[in-house]
Each structure stands twice: as structure tokens, then as C-alpha cells.
Design a protein around this motif. Structure first.
Motif, PDB file in Angstrom:
ATOM      1  N   PHE A 232       0.838  -1.198   0.000  1.00  0.00           N
ATOM      2  CA  PHE A 232       0.000   0.000   0.000  1.00  0.00           C
ATOM      3  C   PHE A 232       0.873   1.247   0.000  1.00  0.00           C
ATOM      4  O   PHE A 232       0.629   2.198  -0.746  1.00  0.00           O
ATOM      5  CB  PHE A 232      -0.916   0.010   1.220  1.00  0.00           C
ATOM      6  N   GLY A 235       2.218   1.892  -3.263  1.00  0.00           N
ATOM      7  CA  GLY A 235       1.183   2.471  -4.109  1.00  0.00           C
ATOM      8  C   GLY A 235       1.047   3.964  -3.899  1.00  0.00           C
ATOM      9  O   GLY A 235       0.862   4.728  -4.858  1.00  0.00           O
ATOM     10  N   TYR A 252      -1.511  -1.353  -5.219  1.00  0.00           N
ATOM     11  CA  TYR A 252      -2.689  -1.491  -4.362  1.00  0.00           C
ATOM     12  C   TYR A 252      -3.310  -2.880  -4.511  1.00  0.00           C
ATOM     13  O   TYR A 252      -3.732  -3.493  -3.520  1.00  0.00           O
ATOM     14  CB  TYR A 252      -3.729  -0.425  -4.703  1.00  0.00           C
ATOM     15  N   ALA A 264      -6.021   0.595   1.187  1.00  0.00           N
ATOM     16  CA  ALA A 264      -5.721   0.159  -0.176  1.00  0.00           C
ATOM     17  C   ALA A 264      -6.993   0.031  -0.999  1.00  0.00           C
ATOM     18  O   ALA A 264      -7.031   0.412  -2.175  1.00  0.00           O
ATOM     19  CB  ALA A 264      -4.969  -1.169  -0.148  1.00  0.00           C
ATOM     20  N   ASN A 267      -8.169   3.570  -1.874  1.00  0.00           N
ATOM     21  CA  ASN A 267      -7.322   4.230  -2.864  1.00  0.00           C
ATOM     22  C   ASN A 267      -7.451   3.609  -4.247  1.00  0.00           C
ATOM     23  O   ASN A 267      -7.471   4.311  -5.261  1.00  0.00           O
ATOM     24  CB  ASN A 267      -5.866   4.211  -2.404  1.00  0.00           C
ATOM     25  N   VAL A 268      -7.525   2.275  -4.290  1.00  0.00           N
ATOM     26  CA  VAL A 268      -7.650   1.657  -5.602  1.00  0.00           C
ATOM     27  C   VAL A 268      -9.013   1.991  -6.212  1.00  0.00           C
ATOM     28  O   VAL A 268      -9.144   2.120  -7.436  1.00  0.00           O
ATOM     29  CB  VAL A 268      -7.422   0.130  -5.518  1.00  0.00           C
TER      30      VAL A 268
END
Length: 334
Positions: A232, A235, A252, A264, A267-268
Motif C-alpha cells: 500500500f 502504491g 494497491y 488500499a 485508494n484503488v
């Protein structure tokens, strides 16, 4: 920095006395967390101690996980600064391990908000001095709590976190916390943060710590979470440092393959949305609600937007109703 976490509205002074504890009909984990805050606001300190003691007993019986118990303390620490006198009164009147622990974490929360994001070199000296003062006070509280309860792994976890703000690292602390409560994630997570390059560590040290944890008994899930955090963080570097969104998504997704890390997944989902893949964003957000926190405000709102973007207005409206229910529960202490 990571994508913004869920930030619920602050408890307002007028609304905290809105309902009597137990009158709402809810019986889930969120209600248990809100109940603690309501007891704190109402200055029912003996009942507050009793409620936390009961939670510890539930954990000992296997009815409550160590990490759920930690989340209840997190709910207390996350209240508005106006609660500060109540923490002091709780300590003064009860002098319990629970009171010292909660006040210590509240002070660390205030230290975090005072410091803000960014490198230490960009923060005014007076702010850093206040952060260090709060961290030292928090350590005093954690040590008082630990003296009253030698099995308080959360106390040790708090000291590990406070040391971040004081520029210190004590590798023995995480070992002590693990011996007391191998299932508790927070002390391990705090120590792992101290190994980040921006805190004076390196990726090599992070990898070495993961390998070390693999040698200990009963750490399979902990190791999975550590690997998830490792990727993470990579990422984040790709997303915010290099603006390489394709690589950010890969990192991620690798993180999530180890463990459904909430950050994660959020964010993804953002990355998918920027590419117009709203169905994939929705799937990630739904998984976050399912596997982490079904009442996460940010995830609920983001999922509503993902549904609307797909033309699924009915599903989007359901999520907005859930958002409204969460906010009502929050205001009413339900």
C-alpha cells in the motif's frame, strides 16, 4: 499522504445528551462504540469503566476480538477537543487503567492533529513542541495504565506510537506487546510505521521486520497485513510521488491480494474511478464495507457516487440513506 480517511462529524455539545444509552434498539459494534462516548460525555465514569471491563471479559471469552476492543478505544480517542476536561475528570475520579489508557490515546490523537501532514522540516517549531509535549504526556498515561494492568498491550502500542513523535524507537516494545496479545494489530502497525523511510527507516528494515514476524507463532494474519501495508505504501509513492497511476493500481492490488486493507481498497477505488471503471470501484468499496467497517462514512458516500456514475440510481440512493442513518446515529449516540 494517503487518500483521506473517513472523518465523521465532531460530537457537538448540545447533541450528546440527546438519548439515554440503550434506548435506540441498535446492538451492533457501532452502538457499543457510541455508548462509550455517550457515557464519557455524561460523566458516568464508573459505568464507563464497567463497560470497558465487560468488553475485556468478552475478549477473554472469545466473544470480542482484540482489534474490535481497540476500535472501541479508538472511538473514545477520536472525540472533539471539548472532551478534554472529561478525560481529566475520569482519571481524577476513577484512577483506572482504562481512564489513563483512553486519555493517553486522546492526547496522541490531539498530537496527530496538531502535527498535521507533511515533513517535520515544514512544521513550525512551536507546533512541533506542542506535539512532543502531548506525546510525553501520553507516554505518562500509558505507563500509568500499564502499571495498573500489566496485560495492557494497547498501552505499549500507545507508547510505540508516541515515540514516533519523539524521534525514538524501542524495538523491545513491540516484542512485549506481541507477547501479551499476539492478535492485537495496532502495536505492530505503529512499529512498522517507525521503519518507513520518512521516519528514519528503510524498505530493507521493513522487509526484515516482516521476515522476523514470520518466525513467530500465530502471526499469519499479522504478516499478511504487514505485506499489505508494505505494498500500500508503495502504491502511495506511485500515486502521489510519481503520478504513475497504472503502477499505483498494481501496488494497491498486490496489497489487497495479501489482506483487504481498508486504505488500499479506498485508494484503488479512486484509481478505478479516474479511469471510468466505476463497476470495479464499487466492487472495491463494497468489499471494504463487508470486510472492514460496514459503517465507514467515506466508503458509503464513495460507493453511492460509484453507483450513480453507473446509472444505478436506486443503489446510490440506498447508500445515501445509509449515510443519513449513520449520521443520525452519530448525532444521537445510538
Amino acid at each position: 499522504m494517503s487518500f483521506p480517511l473517513s472523518r465523521l462529524p465532531r460530537y457537538l455539545l448540545a447533541v450528546m445528551a440527546a438519548l439515554v444509552v440503550g434506548s435506540c434498539g441498535y446492538s451492533d459494534e457501532l452502538h457499543e462504540r457510541h455508548t462509550l462516548v455517550k457515557l464519557l460525555w455524561d460523566e458516568r465514569y464508573a459505568e464507563l469503566d464497567q463497560a470497558i471491563t465487560q468488553a475485556y471479559k468478552q475478549r477473554e471469552k472469545g466473544k470480542l476480538s482484540s482489534n474490535q476492543l481497540r476500535t472501541r478505544i479508538w472511538q473514545l480517542q477520536s472525540v472533539a477537543p471539548a472532551f478534554s476536561p472529561r478525560f481529566d475528570n475520569w482519571v481524577a475520579r476513577q484512577g483506572s487503567s482504562h481512564a489513563y489508557l483512553a486519555r493517553g490515546w486522546f492526547r496522541l490523537e490531539q498530537a496527530s492533529k496538531t502535527r498535521g501532514d507533511g515533513l517535520a522540516s515544514g512544521i513550525p517549531p512551536e507546533r512541533l513542541a506542542k506535539v512532543r509535549e502531548l506525546a510525553e504526556l501520553a507516554i505518562d498515561d500509558m505507563q500509568q495504565a500499564l502499571a495498573k494492568d500489566s496485560r495492557c498491550a494497547m498501552c505499549i502500542g500507545g507508547e510505540i506510537f508516541a515515540n514516533l513523535y519523539l524521534g525514538r524507537r524501542d524495538d523491545e516494545l513491540v516484542e512485549r506487546a506481541h507477547l501479551i496479545d499476539p492478535a492485537l494489530w495496532q502495536p505492530v502497525a505503529a512499529h512498522f510505521i517507525s521503519l518507513y523511510p520518512q521516519w528514519g527507516g528503510s524498505e530493507e528494515e521493513m522487509k526484515a521486520f516482516i521476515l522476523h514476524m514470520e518466525t513467530l507463532k500465530g502471526t499469519e494474519k499479522t504478516v499478511q497485513r504487514l505485506n499489505a501495508v508494505f505494498y500500500f505504501r508503495r502504491g502511495l509513492t506511485q500515486q502521489f510521488g510519481y503520478r504513475d497511476y497504472a503502477e499505483a493500481i498494481k501496488e494497491y492490488e498486490t496489497a489487497i491480494s495479501y489482506f483487504p486493507d481498508s486504505y488500499a481498497l479506498k485508494n484503488v477505488a479512486v484509481m478505478y474511478s479516474t479511469q471510468g471503471k466505476h463497476d470495479m470501484a464499487a466492487a472495491a468499496l463494497e468489499r471494504n464495507l463487508r470486510e472492514n467497517d460496514e459503517w465507514d462514512l467515506y466508503t458509503i458516500e464513495a460507493l453511492a457516487q460509484a453507483h450513480f456514475a453507473q446509472g444505478k440510481d436506486g443503489e446510490g440512493k440506498k447508500m445515501m440513506k445509509r449515510r443519513d442513518e449513520l449520521l443520525r446515529r452519530f448525532r444521537n449516540g445510538e
